[in-house]
Write a protein that holds these residues in place. Structure first.
Motif, PDB file in Angstrom:
ATOM      1  N   ASP A 161       0.836  -1.220   0.000  1.00 30.26           N
ATOM      2  CA  ASP A 161       0.000   0.000   0.000  1.00 30.26           C
ATOM      3  C   ASP A 161       0.868   1.267   0.000  1.00 30.26           C
ATOM      4  O   ASP A 161       0.590   2.225   0.738  1.00 30.26           O
ATOM      5  N   GLY A 162       1.959   1.223  -0.771  1.00 30.82           N
ATOM      6  CA  GLY A 162       2.778   2.425  -0.951  1.00 30.82           C
ATOM      7  C   GLY A 162       3.781   2.704   0.152  1.00 30.82           C
ATOM      8  O   GLY A 162       4.456   3.730   0.113  1.00 30.82           O
ATOM      9  N   TYR A 166       8.164  -2.262   7.251  1.00 31.71           N
ATOM     10  CA  TYR A 166       8.570  -1.867   8.615  1.00 31.71           C
ATOM     11  C   TYR A 166       7.772  -0.665   9.099  1.00 31.71           C
ATOM     12  O   TYR A 166       7.505  -0.517  10.300  1.00 31.71           O
ATOM     13  N   GLN A 167       7.325   0.184   8.160  1.00 37.79           N
ATOM     14  CA  GLN A 167       6.514   1.339   8.583  1.00 37.79           C
ATOM     15  C   GLN A 167       5.116   0.884   9.014  1.00 37.79           C
ATOM     16  O   GLN A 167       4.516   1.461   9.928  1.00 37.79           O
ATOM     17  N   HIS A 168       4.597  -0.153   8.356  1.00 37.98           N
ATOM     18  CA  HIS A 168       3.313  -0.716   8.803  1.00 37.98           C
ATOM     19  C   HIS A 168       3.453  -1.300  10.203  1.00 37.98           C
ATOM     20  O   HIS A 168       2.550  -1.162  11.039  1.00 37.98           O
TER      21      HIS A 168
END
Ligand SMILES: O=c1ccn([C@@H]2O[C@H](COP(=O)(O)O)[C@@H](O)[C@H]2O)c(=O)[nH]1
Length: 271
Positions: A161-162, A166-168
């Motif tokens: 999803d862009g 790791y940010q999720h």
């Protein structure tokens, strides 16, 4: 006292963001430990006693004990730290994660058998695999986010999803899993740009365990300037080999204390 309150108190009272890693490797021990059947415990105890004044936390890595059949030494070491250095939290680095019914046993292993204040956890299996750790509101759960190793990006950087995975993980832990306020994230010192991104995502209240300074070559200034929170804290900057094996001579404990103090002072210059 909870893991989070001990950590915050320690940041302030010891004026230190240094986490001392306890990764015993008998081949690197000073010669005086040759023939000592309890060398793993004795060496780690000496290091803990010498460095405690400079530490915001200790981080024994379980594989270093288990591979030697030294689980009993790990148990006694953590008990020793609690008895001799009360207020310095112990993070058991075991990177556990499994289906919920098994994860319950991993939580019991970390918190009941070893009496650790916090444990590292692998989020790959999803929330139910971490839930038994999260449910122990007084203990810390340090979730792998962007690890320090060279291959960290193989999976952790995959775009979903862009945004990289790791940010999720950072978003999910901070917004959904942290209902008891007991979550932290592992973000490696070797990735300063990612440290900054993750801090921007999670805000000031989620501490980072940051391995990768010292032997792995992470830059202390970049770590602190990119990842500290508004209070100039929020970090457990972890170093194992550079502290443990600072000297192979009889001055090993003094050399470890000097290495921990120097790391503390280096970090504090950029807070
Ligand atoms: O991303 C990670 C997660 C954990 N570790 C652990 O930290 C120490 C690092 O040891 P050094 O001697 O300071 O390099 C070790 O126990 C690793 O298992 C990590 O390095 N990176």
């Amino acid at each position: 006292m909870t893991f989070m309150s001990s950590l915050k108190q320690r940041w302030n009272q010891a004026d230190s963001l240094v986490c001392v890693g306890l990764d015993p490797e008998p081949a690197k021990f000073p010669a005086k430990f040759g023939g000592n059947a309890d060398a793993v415990f004795d060496f780690c105890r000496d290091i803990a006693d010498a460095t405690a004044q400079y530490a915001c936390a200790f981080k024994p890595q379980i594989a270093h004990f288990a591979a030697l059949g030294a689980e009993d030494a790990l148990q006694r070491l953590i008990a020793h730290i609690h008895a001799r250095h009360p207020g310095v939290p112990v993070i058991l680095d075991s990177k556990r994660g499994d289906i919920g019914s098994t994860a319950q046993h991993y939580a019991a292993e970390a918190f009941d058998r070893y009496a650790a204040d916090a444990v590292t956890a692998n989020p790959y299996l999803g929330r139910d695999s971490v839930q038994p750790f999260l449910d122990r509101a007084d203990r810390g759960v340090v979730v792998l986010c962007r690890t320090s190793n060279p291959g960290a990006g193989d999976l952790q950087d995959l775009m979903i999803d862009g945004r990289p995975l790791y940010q999720h993980v950072a978003e999910k832990v901070a917004r959904e899993w942290n209902t008891h306020g007991n979550c932290s994230l592992v973000v490696g010192a070797t990735w300063p740009a990612q440290l900054k991104e993750v801090r921007a995502i999670v805000g000031d209240d989620v501490p980072f365990l940051v391995p990768g300074v010292g032997a792995q070559g992470g830059d202390v200034e970049a770590v602190v300037t990119n990842a500290k929170n508004a209070a100039g804290t929020g970090l457990m900057v972890s170093s194992s080999r550079a502290i443990l094996y600072a000297s192979k001579g009889d001055d090993y404990a003094e050399a470890a204390a000097n290495a921990a103090r120097e790391l503390r002072d280096q970090i504090n210059r950029f807070r």
